[in-house]
Structures are given as structure tokens and as C-alpha cells.
Design a protein around this motif. Sequence first.
Motif, short mmCIF file in Angstrom:
data_model
loop_
_atom_site.label_atom_id
_atom_site.label_comp_id
_atom_site.label_asym_id
_atom_site.label_seq_id
_atom_site.Cartn_x
_atom_site.Cartn_y
_atom_site.Cartn_z
N LEU A 1 -55.29 -19.13 16.46
CA LEU A 1 -55.15 -18.85 14.95
C LEU A 1 -53.74 -18.35 14.66
O LEU A 1 -53.29 -18.81 13.62
CB LEU A 1 -56.31 -17.80 14.40
CG LEU A 1 -56.31 -17.47 13.23
CD1 LEU A 1 -56.73 -18.57 12.09
CD2 LEU A 1 -56.92 -16.10 12.90
N THR B 1 -51.44 -21.36 14.98
CA THR B 1 -51.52 -22.46 13.85
C THR B 1 -51.07 -21.69 12.44
O THR B 1 -50.50 -22.32 11.50
CB THR B 1 -53.03 -22.84 13.80
OG1 THR B 1 -53.80 -21.88 13.32
CG2 THR B 1 -53.53 -23.62 14.90
N GLU B 2 -51.38 -20.42 12.13
CA GLU B 2 -51.13 -19.93 10.97
C GLU B 2 -49.60 -19.36 10.78
O GLU B 2 -48.96 -19.80 9.56
CB GLU B 2 -51.60 -18.51 11.07
CG GLU B 2 -53.06 -18.76 10.42
CD GLU B 2 -53.35 -19.18 8.86
OE1 GLU B 2 -52.62 -18.81 7.96
OE2 GLU B 2 -54.11 -19.98 8.95
N ARG B 3 -49.00 -19.70 11.80
CA ARG B 3 -47.49 -19.34 11.94
C ARG B 3 -46.74 -20.46 11.58
O ARG B 3 -45.81 -20.65 10.92
CB ARG B 3 -47.00 -18.80 13.24
CG ARG B 3 -47.09 -17.37 13.38
CD ARG B 3 -46.60 -16.49 14.81
NE ARG B 3 -46.61 -15.37 14.55
CZ ARG B 3 -47.04 -14.46 15.62
NH1 ARG B 3 -46.79 -14.89 16.97
NH2 ARG B 3 -46.85 -12.97 15.49
N LEU C 1 -47.38 -21.26 8.05
CA LEU C 1 -46.37 -20.50 7.20
C LEU C 1 -45.05 -21.06 7.03
O LEU C 1 -44.28 -21.29 6.22
CB LEU C 1 -46.46 -19.13 7.74
CG LEU C 1 -45.49 -18.20 6.76
CD1 LEU C 1 -45.82 -17.97 5.47
CD2 LEU C 1 -45.23 -16.88 7.70
N HIS D 1 -50.96 -17.10 4.10
CA HIS D 1 -50.93 -17.31 5.57
C HIS D 1 -50.24 -15.98 6.13
O HIS D 1 -50.70 -15.55 7.24
CB HIS D 1 -49.96 -18.19 5.71
CG HIS D 1 -50.36 -19.62 5.80
ND1 HIS D 1 -51.22 -20.18 6.05
CD2 HIS D 1 -49.98 -20.70 4.47
CE1 HIS D 1 -51.50 -21.49 5.60
NE2 HIS D 1 -50.45 -21.65 4.89
N THR E 1 -53.16 -13.44 6.73
CA THR E 1 -54.05 -13.80 7.81
C THR E 1 -53.42 -13.60 9.14
O THR E 1 -54.06 -13.18 10.14
CB THR E 1 -54.34 -15.30 7.61
OG1 THR E 1 -54.95 -15.57 6.42
CG2 THR E 1 -55.38 -15.81 8.79
N ILE E 2 -51.91 -13.72 9.03
CA ILE E 2 -51.20 -13.42 10.30
C ILE E 2 -51.34 -11.97 10.53
O ILE E 2 -51.70 -11.46 11.67
CB ILE E 2 -49.81 -13.96 10.05
CG1 ILE E 2 -49.75 -15.59 10.50
CG2 ILE E 2 -48.82 -13.26 11.43
CD1 ILE E 2 -48.57 -16.02 9.96
#
Length: 70
Positions: free
Chosen positions: A17, A20-22, A25, A46, A49-50
Amino acid sequence: MKLADITKLTTKELADLLKTERAALAQAVIDSRTKEVKNVKTINGHKKTIARALTISRERELSQSQEEAK
């Protein structure tokens, strides 16, 4: 992603996660600078979430170290 959803993830899923979020972003920031993004609020989403994922990861790490110390 909500905090309750993130806490249910395994350590490997949490790492995936974060990855993918990084990436999302980074892409959102690039799109924002080239004026291709319609909703700039996604960048904050984003980031949050990170931050949530990193917090859960750190909490797990600390709880493991405390259990080993006992």
C-alpha cells in the motif's frame, strides 16, 4: 483509505500500500504541476493515507520490540 481498513492489512500488504500510494502521490504532484489534474485534493488524500500506513507500521514495530524486551 480509512484507518480501520489499514489496520486490518498484513505487514506485506501495508508495504505494498505504501509503495502504490507513494507512486500515486508522485504522479498526482506531476499532474498538478502540468495542470492535468482536475481535483487537487487527491494529493492530500494520498499524503494522509501514507501517514496512516506509516503510523500503523511504526506501532507494530514498537509493539514487537516491547514484546521482545519482556
